[in-house]
Design a protein around this motif. Sequence first.
Motif, PDB file in Angstrom:
ATOM      1  N   ASP A  96       0.871  -1.168   0.000  1.00 55.51           N
ATOM      2  CA  ASP A  96       0.000   0.000   0.000  1.00 55.51           C
ATOM      3  C   ASP A  96       0.914   1.226   0.000  1.00 55.51           C
ATOM      4  O   ASP A  96       1.708   1.401   0.913  1.00 55.51           O
ATOM      5  N   PHE A  97       0.854   2.042  -1.055  1.00 54.38           N
ATOM      6  CA  PHE A  97       1.751   3.196  -1.127  1.00 54.38           C
ATOM      7  C   PHE A  97       1.066   4.363  -1.814  1.00 54.38           C
ATOM      8  O   PHE A  97      -0.030   4.229  -2.359  1.00 54.38           O
ATOM      9  N   ILE A  98       1.724   5.510  -1.784  1.00 53.34           N
ATOM     10  CA  ILE A  98       1.182   6.739  -2.349  1.00 53.34           C
ATOM     11  C   ILE A  98       2.122   7.259  -3.430  1.00 53.34           C
ATOM     12  O   ILE A  98       3.326   7.395  -3.203  1.00 53.34           O
ATOM     13  N   LEU A  99       1.547   7.538  -4.602  1.00 55.13           N
ATOM     14  CA  LEU A  99       2.287   8.177  -5.691  1.00 55.13           C
ATOM     15  C   LEU A  99       1.910   9.647  -5.709  1.00 55.13           C
ATOM     16  O   LEU A  99       0.746   9.998  -5.521  1.00 55.13           O
ATOM     17  N   THR A 100       2.895  10.518  -5.945  1.00 54.81           N
ATOM     18  CA  THR A 100       2.633  11.949  -6.052  1.00 54.81           C
ATOM     19  C   THR A 100       3.004  12.425  -7.455  1.00 54.81           C
ATOM     20  O   THR A 100       3.508  11.646  -8.266  1.00 54.81           O
ATOM     21  N   GLU A 101       2.756  13.699  -7.726  1.00 57.62           N
ATOM     22  CA  GLU A 101       3.003  14.278  -9.054  1.00 57.62           C
ATOM     23  C   GLU A 101       4.317  13.812  -9.657  1.00 57.62           C
ATOM     24  O   GLU A 101       5.362  13.873  -9.019  1.00 57.62           O
ATOM     25  N   GLY A 102       4.235  13.314 -10.894  1.00 55.57           N
ATOM     26  CA  GLY A 102       5.424  12.903 -11.626  1.00 55.57           C
ATOM     27  C   GLY A 102       5.867  11.479 -11.360  1.00 55.57           C
ATOM     28  O   GLY A 102       6.774  10.985 -12.018  1.00 55.57           O
ATOM     29  N   GLU A 103       5.236  10.796 -10.417  1.00 55.64           N
ATOM     30  CA  GLU A 103       5.636   9.418 -10.121  1.00 55.64           C
ATOM     31  C   GLU A 103       4.808   8.444 -10.953  1.00 55.64           C
ATOM     32  O   GLU A 103       3.698   8.739 -11.388  1.00 55.64           O
ATOM     33  N   VAL A 104       5.377   7.253 -11.138  1.00 52.86           N
ATOM     34  CA  VAL A 104       4.766   6.257 -12.000  1.00 52.86           C
ATOM     35  C   VAL A 104       4.791   4.884 -11.325  1.00 52.86           C
ATOM     36  O   VAL A 104       5.661   4.609 -10.509  1.00 52.86           O
ATOM     37  N   ALA A 105       3.805   4.061 -11.679  1.00 51.80           N
ATOM     38  CA  ALA A 105       3.794   2.659 -11.252  1.00 51.80           C
ATOM     39  C   ALA A 105       3.441   1.826 -12.469  1.00 51.80           C
ATOM     40  O   ALA A 105       2.672   2.264 -13.332  1.00 51.80           O
ATOM     41  N   GLU A 106       4.019   0.658 -12.560  1.00 54.53           N
ATOM     42  CA  GLU A 106       3.645  -0.278 -13.617  1.00 54.53           C
ATOM     43  C   GLU A 106       3.540  -1.649 -12.989  1.00 54.53           C
ATOM     44  O   GLU A 106       4.286  -1.995 -12.074  1.00 54.53           O
ATOM     45  N   PHE A 107       2.557  -2.421 -13.455  1.00 50.19           N
ATOM     46  CA  PHE A 107       2.341  -3.724 -12.853  1.00 50.19           C
ATOM     47  C   PHE A 107       1.529  -4.629 -13.768  1.00 50.19           C
ATOM     48  O   PHE A 107       0.779  -4.176 -14.623  1.00 50.19           O
ATOM     49  N   ASP A 108       1.718  -5.915 -13.561  1.00 45.12           N
ATOM     50  CA  ASP A 108       0.937  -6.946 -14.230  1.00 45.12           C
ATOM     51  C   ASP A 108      -0.412  -6.982 -13.518  1.00 45.12           C
ATOM     52  O   ASP A 108      -0.472  -7.074 -12.290  1.00 45.12           O
ATOM     53  N   THR A 109      -1.505  -6.903 -14.267  1.00 47.04           N
ATOM     54  CA  THR A 109      -2.826  -6.810 -13.653  1.00 47.04           C
ATOM     55  C   THR A 109      -3.334  -8.140 -13.096  1.00 47.04           C
ATOM     56  O   THR A 109      -4.430  -8.180 -12.545  1.00 47.04           O
ATOM     57  N   HIS A 110      -2.541  -9.214 -13.210  1.00 49.77           N
ATOM     58  CA  HIS A 110      -2.893 -10.444 -12.493  1.00 49.77           C
ATOM     59  C   HIS A 110      -2.734 -10.219 -10.992  1.00 49.77           C
ATOM     60  O   HIS A 110      -3.377 -10.884 -10.193  1.00 49.77           O
ATOM     61  N   LEU A 111      -1.874  -9.269 -10.619  1.00 49.99           N
ATOM     62  CA  LEU A 111      -1.675  -8.909  -9.220  1.00 49.99           C
ATOM     63  C   LEU A 111      -2.901  -8.117  -8.765  1.00 49.99           C
ATOM     64  O   LEU A 111      -3.265  -7.113  -9.389  1.00 49.99           O
ATOM     65  N   PRO A 112      -3.584  -8.545  -7.694  1.00 57.08           N
ATOM     66  CA  PRO A 112      -4.750  -7.782  -7.227  1.00 57.08           C
ATOM     67  C   PRO A 112      -4.352  -6.323  -6.954  1.00 57.08           C
ATOM     68  O   PRO A 112      -3.318  -6.064  -6.334  1.00 57.08           O
ATOM     69  N   HIS A 113      -5.183  -5.378  -7.432  1.00 56.79           N
ATOM     70  CA  HIS A 113      -4.822  -3.971  -7.337  1.00 56.79           C
ATOM     71  C   HIS A 113      -6.048  -3.088  -7.157  1.00 56.79           C
ATOM     72  O   HIS A 113      -7.179  -3.481  -7.453  1.00 56.79           O
ATOM     73  N   TRP A 114      -5.795  -1.890  -6.668  1.00 52.60           N
ATOM     74  CA  TRP A 114      -6.820  -0.858  -6.461  1.00 52.60           C
ATOM     75  C   TRP A 114      -6.107   0.480  -6.398  1.00 52.60           C
ATOM     76  O   TRP A 114      -4.971   0.558  -5.953  1.00 52.60           O
ATOM     77  N   PHE A 115      -6.765   1.559  -6.840  1.00 54.97           N
ATOM     78  CA  PHE A 115      -6.214   2.899  -6.647  1.00 54.97           C
ATOM     79  C   PHE A 115      -7.340   3.893  -6.437  1.00 54.97           C
ATOM     80  O   PHE A 115      -8.460   3.709  -6.897  1.00 54.97           O
ATOM     81  N   GLY A 116      -7.008   4.953  -5.680  1.00 60.94           N
ATOM     82  CA  GLY A 116      -7.987   5.993  -5.355  1.00 60.94           C
ATOM     83  C   GLY A 116      -7.287   7.194  -4.746  1.00 60.94           C
ATOM     84  O   GLY A 116      -6.056   7.253  -4.672  1.00 60.94           O
ATOM     85  N   ASN A 117      -8.084   8.156  -4.280  1.00 57.85           N
ATOM     86  CA  ASN A 117      -7.529   9.358  -3.655  1.00 57.85           C
ATOM     87  C   ASN A 117      -6.687   8.982  -2.442  1.00 57.85           C
ATOM     88  O   ASN A 117      -7.091   8.133  -1.653  1.00 57.85           O
ATOM     89  N   ALA A 118      -5.530   9.636  -2.302  1.00 55.38           N
ATOM     90  CA  ALA A 118      -4.670   9.391  -1.137  1.00 55.38           C
ATOM     91  C   ALA A 118      -5.037  10.304   0.020  1.00 55.38           C
ATOM     92  O   ALA A 118      -4.664  10.042   1.156  1.00 55.38           O
TER      93      ALA A 118
END
Length: 112
Positions: free
Chosen positions: A63-85
């Motif tokens: 569980d982590f927070i990305l801020t302006e200019g940051e990127v994440a990449e992942f295989d969608t077989h990995l359970p995932h979710w994103f929303g407002n931090a």
Amino acid sequence: MASPSSDPSCRPGRTRRPHARALKHILPAGLTDGREPDLRSHEGYHWLYVLRGSLRVVLGDQDFILTEGEVAEFDTHLPHWFGNADEHPVEFLSILGPQGERVHRQSPLPPW
């Protein structure tokens, strides 16, 4: 830093992802406040790039927070979710490979 000739992941020029789609998302302030993440998994590959604000990303047990200019990449077989931090809006790009695109598409995309 590795030189392009010694590191296969380091290549000059463009990266080409056939049939990938980029979508811009704006989550209004408070949209995911108080919600428990509902992790999903599916076929495909996903890239996230934060344009403005802070995006909470849950990937499996991380569980982590990305801020302006940051990127994440992942295989969608990995359970995932994103929303407002936090209580502010967040604006981000979501780039999906072909399989992920079919899962996330809710209406036909324009032919351009």
